[in-house]
Motif scaffolding. Structure first.
Motif, PDB file in Angstrom:
ATOM      1  N   LEU A 114      39.034  44.216  69.514  1.00 43.23           N
ATOM      2  CA  LEU A 114      39.495  45.589  69.407  1.00 43.23           C
ATOM      3  C   LEU A 114      38.423  46.489  68.791  1.00 43.23           C
ATOM      4  CD1 LEU A 114      43.175  45.095  68.245  1.00 43.23           C
ATOM      5  CD2 LEU A 114      42.387  45.885  70.468  1.00 43.23           C
ATOM      6  N   ALA A 115      37.533  45.936  67.988  1.00 42.82           N
ATOM      7  CA  ALA A 115      36.478  46.730  67.362  1.00 42.82           C
ATOM      8  C   ALA A 115      35.164  45.995  67.494  1.00 42.82           C
ATOM      9  CB  ALA A 115      36.800  46.979  65.883  1.00 42.82           C
ATOM     10  N   SER A 116      34.052  46.747  67.555  1.00 43.68           N
ATOM     11  CA  SER A 116      32.758  46.106  67.745  1.00 43.68           C
ATOM     12  C   SER A 116      31.656  46.970  67.163  1.00 43.68           C
ATOM     13  CB  SER A 116      32.511  45.860  69.234  1.00 43.68           C
ATOM     14  OG  SER A 116      32.690  47.058  69.967  1.00 43.68           O
ATOM     15  N   GLY A 117      30.485  46.354  66.901  1.00 40.05           N
ATOM     16  CA  GLY A 117      29.373  47.103  66.336  1.00 40.05           C
ATOM     17  C   GLY A 117      28.091  46.296  66.357  1.00 40.05           C
ATOM     18  N   GLY A 118      26.947  46.972  66.140  1.00 37.26           N
ATOM     19  CA  GLY A 118      25.673  46.306  65.934  1.00 37.26           C
ATOM     20  C   GLY A 118      25.009  45.762  67.168  1.00 37.26           C
ATOM     21  N   LEU A 119      24.942  46.512  68.258  1.00 36.56           N
ATOM     22  CA  LEU A 119      24.400  46.012  69.522  1.00 36.56           C
ATOM     23  C   LEU A 119      22.899  45.750  69.436  1.00 36.56           C
ATOM     24  CD1 LEU A 119      24.808  45.390  72.543  1.00 36.56           C
ATOM     25  CD2 LEU A 119      24.389  47.826  72.982  1.00 36.56           C
ATOM     26  N   VAL A 120      22.496  44.530  69.858  1.00 34.57           N
ATOM     27  CA  VAL A 120      21.097  44.128  69.980  1.00 34.57           C
ATOM     28  C   VAL A 120      20.960  43.356  71.286  1.00 34.57           C
ATOM     29  CG1 VAL A 120      19.312  42.579  69.087  1.00 34.57           C
ATOM     30  CG2 VAL A 120      20.521  44.095  67.528  1.00 34.57           C
ATOM     31  N   ILE A 121      19.856  43.574  72.029  1.00 34.99           N
ATOM     32  CA  ILE A 121      19.593  42.827  73.258  1.00 34.99           C
ATOM     33  C   ILE A 121      18.293  42.048  73.075  1.00 34.99           C
ATOM     34  CG2 ILE A 121      19.215  42.969  75.749  1.00 34.99           C
ATOM     35  CD1 ILE A 121      20.778  45.558  75.768  1.00 34.99           C
ATOM     36  N   ASP A 122      18.366  40.713  73.254  1.00 34.50           N
ATOM     37  CA  ASP A 122      17.183  39.892  73.016  1.00 34.50           C
ATOM     38  C   ASP A 122      16.286  39.834  74.256  1.00 34.50           C
ATOM     39  OD1 ASP A 122      18.129  37.929  74.788  1.00 34.50           O
ATOM     40  OD2 ASP A 122      19.029  36.724  73.189  1.00 34.50           O
ATOM     41  N   ASN A 123      15.215  39.050  74.171  1.00 33.57           N
ATOM     42  CA  ASN A 123      14.231  38.993  75.250  1.00 33.57           C
ATOM     43  C   ASN A 123      14.765  38.344  76.518  1.00 33.57           C
ATOM     44  OD1 ASN A 123      12.429  40.181  73.476  1.00 33.57           O
ATOM     45  ND2 ASN A 123      11.619  38.221  72.758  1.00 33.57           N
ATOM     46  N   ASN A 124      15.882  37.639  76.427  1.00 36.65           N
ATOM     47  CA  ASN A 124      16.507  37.023  77.589  1.00 36.65           C
ATOM     48  C   ASN A 124      17.688  37.844  78.095  1.00 36.65           C
ATOM     49  OD1 ASN A 124      14.842  34.584  77.614  1.00 36.65           O
ATOM     50  ND2 ASN A 124      15.895  34.103  75.689  1.00 36.65           N
ATOM     51  N   ASP A 177      16.831  31.014  65.259  1.00 35.57           N
ATOM     52  CA  ASP A 177      15.419  30.873  65.623  1.00 35.57           C
ATOM     53  C   ASP A 177      15.173  31.074  67.110  1.00 35.57           C
ATOM     54  OD1 ASP A 177      14.572  30.180  62.946  1.00 35.57           O
ATOM     55  OD2 ASP A 177      15.615  28.292  63.263  1.00 35.57           O
ATOM     56  N   ASP A 178      16.061  30.572  67.956  1.00 34.63           N
ATOM     57  CA  ASP A 178      15.914  30.711  69.397  1.00 34.63           C
ATOM     58  C   ASP A 178      17.240  31.192  69.976  1.00 34.63           C
ATOM     59  OD1 ASP A 178      15.405  30.607  72.059  1.00 34.63           O
ATOM     60  OD2 ASP A 178      14.871  28.487  72.147  1.00 34.63           O
ATOM     61  N   PRO A 179      17.361  32.517  70.233  1.00 35.18           N
ATOM     62  CA  PRO A 179      18.632  33.034  70.744  1.00 35.18           C
ATOM     63  C   PRO A 179      19.035  32.453  72.102  1.00 35.18           C
ATOM     64  CG  PRO A 179      17.273  34.813  69.877  1.00 35.18           C
ATOM     65  CD  PRO A 179      16.407  33.597  69.932  1.00 35.18           C
ATOM     66  N   SER A 180      18.097  31.780  72.816  1.00 34.59           N
ATOM     67  CA  SER A 180      18.469  31.135  74.073  1.00 34.59           C
ATOM     68  C   SER A 180      19.352  29.914  73.828  1.00 34.59           C
ATOM     69  CB  SER A 180      17.212  30.712  74.840  1.00 34.59           C
ATOM     70  OG  SER A 180      16.412  31.828  75.158  1.00 34.59           O
ATOM     71  N   TYR A 181      19.165  29.304  72.646  1.00 32.55           N
ATOM     72  CA  TYR A 181      19.979  28.153  72.246  1.00 32.55           C
ATOM     73  C   TYR A 181      20.462  28.397  70.820  1.00 32.55           C
ATOM     74  CZ  TYR A 181      17.503  26.171  76.229  1.00 32.55           C
ATOM     75  OH  TYR A 181      16.977  25.955  77.474  1.00 32.55           O
ATOM     76  N   PRO A 182      21.348  29.357  70.630  1.00 34.43           N
ATOM     77  CA  PRO A 182      21.684  29.818  69.276  1.00 34.43           C
ATOM     78  C   PRO A 182      22.309  28.756  68.381  1.00 34.43           C
ATOM     79  CG  PRO A 182      23.217  30.705  70.895  1.00 34.43           C
ATOM     80  CD  PRO A 182      22.106  30.077  71.663  1.00 34.43           C
ATOM     81  N   LYS A 183      22.943  27.768  68.961  1.00 31.13           N
ATOM     82  CA  LYS A 183      23.603  26.757  68.133  1.00 31.13           C
ATOM     83  C   LYS A 183      22.666  25.615  67.760  1.00 31.13           C
ATOM     84  CE  LYS A 183      28.024  27.800  70.360  1.00 31.13           C
ATOM     85  NZ  LYS A 183      29.195  27.284  71.109  1.00 31.13           N
ATOM     86  N   LYS A 184      21.432  25.694  68.242  1.00 31.03           N
ATOM     87  CA  LYS A 184      20.477  24.613  67.998  1.00 31.03           C
ATOM     88  C   LYS A 184      19.881  24.681  66.604  1.00 31.03           C
ATOM     89  CE  LYS A 184      16.215  22.610  69.847  1.00 31.03           C
ATOM     90  NZ  LYS A 184      15.173  22.723  70.897  1.00 31.03           N
ATOM     91  N   GLY A 185      19.520  25.887  66.149  1.00 35.16           N
ATOM     92  CA  GLY A 185      18.877  26.006  64.838  1.00 35.16           C
ATOM     93  C   GLY A 185      19.171  27.322  64.175  1.00 35.16           C
ATOM     94  N   ILE A 186      19.913  27.302  63.081  1.00 35.82           N
ATOM     95  CA  ILE A 186      20.222  28.509  62.309  1.00 35.82           C
ATOM     96  C   ILE A 186      19.734  28.297  60.881  1.00 35.82           C
ATOM     97  CG2 ILE A 186      22.034  30.030  61.442  1.00 35.82           C
ATOM     98  CD1 ILE A 186      23.681  29.348  63.880  1.00 35.82           C
TER      99      ILE A 186
END
Length: 745
Positions: free
Chosen positions: A470-480, A555-564
């Motif tokens: 219902l609510a949203s914020g903080g739009l960012v678009i990565d290199n992919n 670290d790698d937004p292409s595989y976000p669950k791999k390394g935080i």
């Protein structure tokens, strides 16, 4: 290298002086809301929530004082000038700054601030002979204007309660104090100012039939009090209500000759002369009289500056942002700073700062905007300005045109109760040039919309079917081209205040478990278990996540669950904003100032606070960076601050290389900060004497500026003389040269 030897023949005698300096702080607070003013022979002083300014009657010039110029803070309440010409400025935290215009020096008085009271506001400063009367939240203090010592203080007036709030004071033969409880009058021949028995008191609950007494002064040998029930006159023992024609709620009054000037709680100005009441100055919103209005001229603080009643001249506040309200910031390629003012509760449009002057835009001076609730700002790669509004879609501004995108021409659907009411919480372009729009509280659960390069609109409905969307914020678009934002279920009070990290990539889903490209990252994936408040993309493509308890790095937004990675330095910090400079350093706005982190977040480069810098406040809500000039802008609720850094974008070639300051004075053996500007990325730098001896060499940190401390390779400060600076790229094909003169004391 042969090319380097040849360059040693090009020695120059003349040197240039470049004005730009690193580490310079500036404040850009709004000075529109004037709290108090004082008139001198040649001008007037005004204090605001944002700083102070002096207006010179003779040449029309302004002098601005704020924290960057030496004030203790920018939340100022009152001002007066003593017989020596020193300016006394009171503030909300109890600090009194004393400024000498002749020497441009400050004296800070902290006795009131350092008390153990909770509320320490300086309500009024009043100058009489060699004494400053300071009316505070808990009493009245007398200060010697020559040596700044406290004569004495009164916190208990007669039978009034201890620590009664004093609004203002006045001295005739004795001292009169206008308090929250009523009027206190010093007894004749009393010798102990601070003793309760030295005061006669006239309570609003008994002696004066009013709820509040707002100001007292002398009018034709009689003491007069302005109250919410009218004017009371003092006969020496009793306060008597004047005729019914003066029964309004008066918030301020001023005596001149045979007349009383009165301001009502409805901001009108009334004139009382020999029993006759008139209103000769209609059409303005009057707030307060300026102190020491001279001769027959009266100066009044209005909602639009300070008005001279005699001349009819309105002295506007100096150039600056319209208000200390900052909801978003962006910088274009020309170094112009754009600031959105806020939601439909504000309706102030947006501000532009070109490095020297401010321009405030609204429908009043730019009807093409169509709407004043400007909430978000974004500058696209082609330097177009996008303004997200709170209720009317978004606006695109170019050099040629202004275009409004709303429900009538986009297909976007606004909030459920009003589908045409579209709140745009973010606008960004992807790597292909498509424009993405984040739609806050979309009634059809379509938080993302896309305008393609061929001007076709597409709208994307989330399939997760959770209330958070219902609510949203903080739009960012990565290199992919993955769209990142946070969502929450706060629908009752804008704006969005943090939530769950989500993403969308319809063309290249990140995981097979994603629903039509939609997904989220939670604590189960290694993210901190708290609300997300801001997002930023690092120069290596990593995603920085600002949260209620610190900072995480994907670290790698292409595989976000791999390394935080959890940034240990920022643990437990409330993070409001993250900006990335030309060196890939992260500037993090928090409730405890700004933290500057190394590119990987493992080292703390700096922590700027209100105590150790010129930040107006420790709560930094926004950070924006002009990587062309290295200027970092930091927005707080008390104003905007900037600092000039050496983190600038590298040049394409070394043709415009120069050093500054130039010449350099090495004083008392202290190292210098000699800045070498106009460098390419990772420049190799060598320093030579005029005889061709190399003094030192080093590599620039990656941005367009490097710094030499004036030492040789052995750590010794160099001798006086002219030194040649040669820089070249890593392959030695692009070479630049400049010089610097050093003078040893």
């Amino acid at each position: 290298m042969k090319i380097l030897r040849n360059l040693l023949f090009f020695l120059f005698i003349a040197v240039s002086i470049y004005p730009q300096q690193l580490g310079i702080w500036k404040n850009y607070s709004s000075l529109q809301k004037i709290n108090d003013a004082y008139v001198t022979e040649n001008g007037l002083w005004a204090v605001c929530l944002g700083g102070a300014f002096y207006y010179n009657f003779e040449d029309g010039s302004y002098s601005i004082l704020n924290k960057a110029e030496g004030l203790s803070n920018n939340k100022l309440t009152t001002v007066t000038v003593d017989p020596q010409g020193k300016v006394w400025i009171g503030s909300e935290d109890g600090t009194i700054d004393v400024y000498s215009p002749s020497s441009k020096e400050f004296k800070r008085i902290l006795e009131i601030k350092n008390t153990n009271r909770i509320n320490k506001n300086i309500n009024e400063l009043y100058s009489r002979n060699d004494t400053i009367f300071a009316s505070t939240e808990f009493g009245l203090s007398l200060i010697n204007s020559s040596n700044y010592s406290f004569y004495e203080s009164a916190t208990k007036f007669g039978n009034f309660t201890l620590d009664t709030k004093v609004l203002n004071s006045f001295k005739d033969n004795v001292v009169f104090a206008c308090t929250e409880a009523g009027i206190a009058v010093q007894k004749q021949n009393s010798t102990n100012f601070s003793a309760p028995e030295s005061w006669n008191t006239y309570s609003v609950s008994s002696s004066i039939s009013a709820s509040s007494v707002n100001r007292i002064l002398k009018y034709r040998d009689t003491l007069v009090a302005a109250t919410d029930k009218g004017l009371y006159f003092f006969n020496g023992s009793t306060w008597l209500l004047k005729t019914s024609s003066l029964s309004a709620n008066y918030t301020d009054l001023l005596s001149r000759n045979d007349s009383l000037y009165l301001i009502t709680n409805e901001y009108s100005l009334v004139l009382y002369t020999k029993g006759v009441v008139s209103a000769p100055y209609p059409g303005k919103i009057y707030k307060k009289f300026a102190g020491n209005s001279s001769g027959n001229d009266i100066y009044v603080i209005t909602d639009n500056g300070i008005l001279s009643l005699k001349k009819g001249t309105n002295f506007l506040p100096p150039n600056g942002p319209r208000a200390n309200l900052f909801s978003d910031m962006a910088v274009d390629k020309g170094g112009n700073l754009y600031i959105a003012s806020g939601t439909d509760r504000v309706l102030l449009g947006y501000y532009k700062f070109d490095g020297s002057n401010w321009t405030n835009f609204s429908t009043a001076n730019n009807p093409k905007l169509g709407y004043n609730a400007i909430y978000k700002t974004y500058v696209s790669p082609d330097n177009a300005l996008y303004l997200g509004t709170w209720g009317n879609g978004f606006i695109k501004i170019t050099d040629k045109d202004t275009t409004i995108f709303n429900a009538s021409n986009t297909g976007m659907v606004g909030i459920a109760k009003a589908p045409n009411y579209i709140v745009v919480d973010g606008v960004k372009t992807d790597t292909k040039g498509n424009l993405w729009v984040l739609n806050y509280q979309s009634g059809q659960r379509q938080p993302l919309s896309k305008l393609s390069t061929d001007n076709v609109w597409s709208h994307y409905q989330d399939p997760l079917e959770v209330k958070e969307f219902l609510a949203s914020g903080g739009l960012v678009i990565d290199n992919n081209d993955t769209k990142w934002f946070f969502v929450n279920n706060t629908t009752d009070a804008p704006p969005p205040i943090g939530g769950t990290l989500c993403y969308f990539n319809g063309d290249n889903p990140l995981y097979s478990s994603d629903l039509n490209g939609w997904g989220r990252i939670t604590s189960d994936d290694g993210l901190s278990n708290s609300a997300v408040y801001c997002l930023a993309l690092g120069k290596r493509g990593e995603l920085w996540v600002g949260m209620a308890d610190g900072v995480n790095i994907i670290d790698d937004p292409s595989y976000p669950k791999k390394g935080i990675t959890n940034v240990l330095i920022m643990r437990s910090q409330m993070v409001h904003s993250i900006a990335v400079d030309a060196l890939n350093q992260k500037w993090v706005g928090t409730d405890k100032g700004v933290f500057v982190l190394s590119s990987d977040g493992t080292q703390l480069v700096a922590n700027y606070t209100a105590e150790n810098s010129q930040l107006p406040s420790n709560t930094v809500n926004l950070v924006a960076i002009d990587n062309k000039s290295g200027i970092v802008y930091m927005a707080t609720s008390e104003g905007l601050a900037s600092i000039t850094t050496n983190s600038v974008n590298p040049s394409e070639n070394l043709g415009s290389m120069y050093a500054y300051p130039n010449p350099v004075l090495l004083d008392k053996g202290q190292p210098a900060n000699i800045n070498i500007s106009g460098l390419v990325r990772d420049s190799q730098i060598k320093i030579f004497t005029v005889s061709g001896k190399m003094i030192t060499n080093f590599v620039s940190p990656g941005a367009g500026i490097a710094t030499w401390d004036g030492r040789d390779d052995s750590g010794n400060l160099v001798a006086s003389g002219i030194y040649l600076i040669i820089a070249y790229d890593t392959e030695g094909n692009n070479v630049g040269t400049t010089k610097v003169a050093i003078i040893r004391k």
